[in-house]
Design an enzyme around this catalytic site. Structure first.
Site, PDB file in Angstrom:
ATOM      1  N   HIS A 113      -5.373   4.913   4.251  1.00 42.24           N
ATOM      2  CA  HIS A 113      -6.608   5.699   4.101  1.00 42.24           C
ATOM      3  C   HIS A 113      -6.573   6.949   4.990  1.00 42.24           C
ATOM      4  CE1 HIS A 113      -9.155   3.082   1.486  1.00 42.24           C
ATOM      5  NE2 HIS A 113      -8.233   2.213   1.845  1.00 42.24           N
TER       6      HIS A 113
ATOM      7  N   ALA B  11      -0.442  -4.784  -7.405  1.00 41.80           N
ATOM      8  CA  ALA B  11      -0.197  -5.452  -6.121  1.00 41.80           C
ATOM      9  C   ALA B  11      -0.225  -4.462  -4.967  1.00 41.80           C
ATOM     10  CB  ALA B  11       1.149  -6.175  -6.154  1.00 41.80           C
TER      11      ALA B  11
ATOM     12  N   ASP C  17       1.670   8.073  -3.013  1.00 41.36           N
ATOM     13  CA  ASP C  17       2.507   7.202  -3.835  1.00 41.36           C
ATOM     14  C   ASP C  17       3.606   7.982  -4.543  1.00 41.36           C
ATOM     15  OD1 ASP C  17       0.545   5.559  -2.974  1.00 41.36           O
ATOM     16  OD2 ASP C  17      -0.240   5.040  -4.950  1.00 41.36           O
TER      17      ASP C  17
HETATM   18  P1  ADP Z   1      -0.752  -0.390  -8.841  1.00 44.57           P
HETATM   19  O1  ADP Z   1      -0.382   1.023  -9.079  1.00 44.57           O
HETATM   20  O2  ADP Z   1      -1.151  -0.661  -7.440  1.00 44.57           O
HETATM   21  O3  ADP Z   1       0.293  -1.344  -9.318  1.00 44.57           O
HETATM   22  P2  ADP Z   1      -2.770   0.267 -10.739  1.00 44.57           P
HETATM   23  O4  ADP Z   1      -4.019  -0.419 -11.195  1.00 44.57           O
HETATM   24  O5  ADP Z   1      -2.861   1.656 -10.234  1.00 44.57           O
HETATM   25  O6  ADP Z   1      -2.067  -0.693  -9.696  1.00 44.57           O
HETATM   26  O7  ADP Z   1      -1.740   0.291 -11.943  1.00 44.57           O
HETATM   27  C1  ADP Z   1      -1.460  -0.878 -12.672  1.00 44.57           C
HETATM   28  C2  ADP Z   1      -1.464  -0.553 -14.157  1.00 44.57           C
HETATM   29  O8  ADP Z   1      -0.240   0.164 -14.481  1.00 44.57           O
HETATM   30  C3  ADP Z   1      -1.430  -1.766 -15.043  1.00 44.57           C
HETATM   31  O9  ADP Z   1      -2.722  -2.270 -15.266  1.00 44.57           O
HETATM   32  C4  ADP Z   1      -0.837  -1.191 -16.317  1.00 44.57           C
HETATM   33  O10 ADP Z   1      -1.795  -0.499 -17.059  1.00 44.57           O
HETATM   34  C5  ADP Z   1       0.153  -0.178 -15.792  1.00 44.57           C
HETATM   35  N1  ADP Z   1       1.496  -0.766 -15.730  1.00 44.57           N
HETATM   36  C6  ADP Z   1       2.191  -1.183 -14.652  1.00 44.57           C
HETATM   37  N2  ADP Z   1       3.410  -1.686 -15.006  1.00 44.57           N
HETATM   38  C7  ADP Z   1       3.491  -1.570 -16.347  1.00 44.57           C
HETATM   39  C8  ADP Z   1       4.474  -1.899 -17.343  1.00 44.57           C
HETATM   40  N3  ADP Z   1       5.644  -2.460 -17.034  1.00 44.57           N
HETATM   41  N4  ADP Z   1       4.188  -1.619 -18.632  1.00 44.57           N
HETATM   42  C9  ADP Z   1       3.010  -1.060 -18.963  1.00 44.57           C
HETATM   43  N5  ADP Z   1       2.061  -0.739 -18.091  1.00 44.57           N
HETATM   44  C10 ADP Z   1       2.268  -0.989 -16.819  1.00 44.57           C
HETATM   45 MG    MG Z   2      -1.715   2.643  -8.870  1.00 40.32          MG
END
Ligand code: ADP
Ligand code: MG
Length: 386
Positions: free
Chosen positions: A38, A127, A176
């Protein structure tokens, strides 16, 4: 150079589903933030690293304007027959991420081509390891190269931020994608979020006899939830009251005076950001001097600050951190935006098994869902594979 394993499979899968070979395959990693939470939107410092979990995209430009996208994660892809549905109001599901990137490029005046895209990723979703930016970075690299758009890394950082902020609707910063685009093996990315300047810092935990464990609590975090936005709002308010452009401009020595100007809760938020910035600087200094063995106490202090001052931890994260420390980790903290997601534990290689089993047992005893524990290594940033 031979393309890494898996590239051939992705190519042939692409050919199977789209009926033609891709123009290329690009890869971008997820990231773990070692320290500096943050602080990004407060124009401060962060120290993430690119991990050895990646999103890969095979892409082919099409002669028409059709966009076809599939992900191996359940073939939930969208196939559009019509031209450019680059509209935040109608985009659904995971295709928001690739569409968001294309939309952000279009907003910059870059003509967005039709394309076929196949995505495969082993970055755990939701995650806190930024599976979303892994996707976006792989795609922007591909499209930048295939269209000859000539974007710099800085441009790509801002375009993917625009995609997340204004298309997906997640109020994220530049950490990120900076880690994903600029990371390197055995290095952490020391990023100044005010001017995007970067210094790669040695972080080879394994050479120091340590492993970096990620403990995914499986508690889903959501940037859309109110907590993240509320923290941002507190920080903005505090900067206003303190008469600075951003909390980056407040030093540890200014805290005493700040305490007199802010309500208790807002002061605690400020204290987290200010001390966290300072911990990032100290971590960098230690990594450049004594090495990873020296940073444990800073990771612990970072967690305590997020738990007590910024109030973004949760019982599962606290349990993961406390259990890892008791099991032999030299430092542990939650990582990512908070309210769920993952913790990291810097652990002597010899204590890895104990930490893994202790954490599993502690979660079972508490009645929490089984966490997933895995190692990550600081790995190469986004690049073309083939
Ligand atoms: P983080 O970036 O912390 O993992 P986010 O909520 O920002 O969490 O992003 C997760 C989203 O990214 C998932 O809900 C999905 O929509 C997309 N995503 C991640 N991996 C995949 C994948 N292998 N195929 C399709 N969509 C994906
Ligand atoms: Mg994300």
């Amino acid at each position: 150079m031979n393309p890494p394993p898996g590239t051939k499979e992705l190519r042939s899968r692409f050919k199977e589903v789209f009926g033609a070979a891709p123009d290329g395959v690009w890869q971008a990693p997820g990231r773990v933030n070692l320290i500096g939470e943050h602080t990004d939107y407060n124009e401060g410092f962060v120290l993430p690293f690119a991990i050895d979990r990646t999103a890969r995209v095979a892409v082919r430009l099409r002669p028409d304007s059709t966009l076809r996208m599939l992900s191996t994660f359940g073939n939930q892809g969208l196939t559009t027959a019509d031209a450019c549905v680059l509209d935040p109001a109608t985009a659904r599901g995971w295709t928001k991420y690739p569409l968001g990137v294309l939309w952000a490029l279009e907003q910059r005046g870059i003509a967005v081509p039709g394309l076929d895209l196949l995505l495969d990723s082993d970055v755990p979703r939701g995650a806190g390891l930024s599976s979303s930016h892994a996707i976006e970075c792989a795609i922007i690299l591909a499209v930048n190269e295939l269209t000859g758009a000539g974007l710099s890394v800085e441009d790509m950082v801002l375009a993917t931020q625009r995609a997340e902020n204004d298309f997906v609707g997640a109020p994220t910063g530049i950490m990120d994608q900076s880690a994903s685009l600029r990371g390197a093996a055995g290095r952490a990315v020391f990023l100044d979020c005010r001017d995007q300047s970067v210094r790669l810092v040695p972080f080879d935990a394994e050479a120091a006899g340590l492993v970096l464990l990620v403990i995914d609590t499986k508690v889903s975090h959501s940037h859309a939830g109110g907590g993240y936005a509320a923290r941002r709002a507190s920080c903005e308010l505090a900067a206003d009251v303190l008469g600075v452009r951003a909390l980056r401009d407040v030093g540890v020595r200014d805290l005493e005076e700040a305490a007199g100007l802010l309500d208790t809760e807002t002061f605690h938020r400020v204290r987290h950001v200010v001390t966290e910035n300072d911990r990032v600087l100290q971590t960098v200094e230690l990594l450049e001097g004594d090495g990873p063995q020296a940073i444990g106490a800073l990771l612990d202090a970072s967690h305590a600050s997020m738990r007590d001052d910024f109030e973004i931890s949760c019982p599962e994260l606290d349990l993961a951190v406390d259990t890892a420390r008791a099991g032999g980790a030299i430092g542990a903290r939650m990582t990512g935006g908070g309210f769920g997601g993952a913790a990291i534990a810097l652990t002597p290689a010899g204590a890895e098994q104990r930490v893994r089993s202790d954490v599993g047992r502690a979660f079972a005893r508490a009645g929490y869902a089984a966490p997933e524990v895995f190692r990550v290594r600081p790995a190469a940033g986004a690049r073309r594979l083939d």
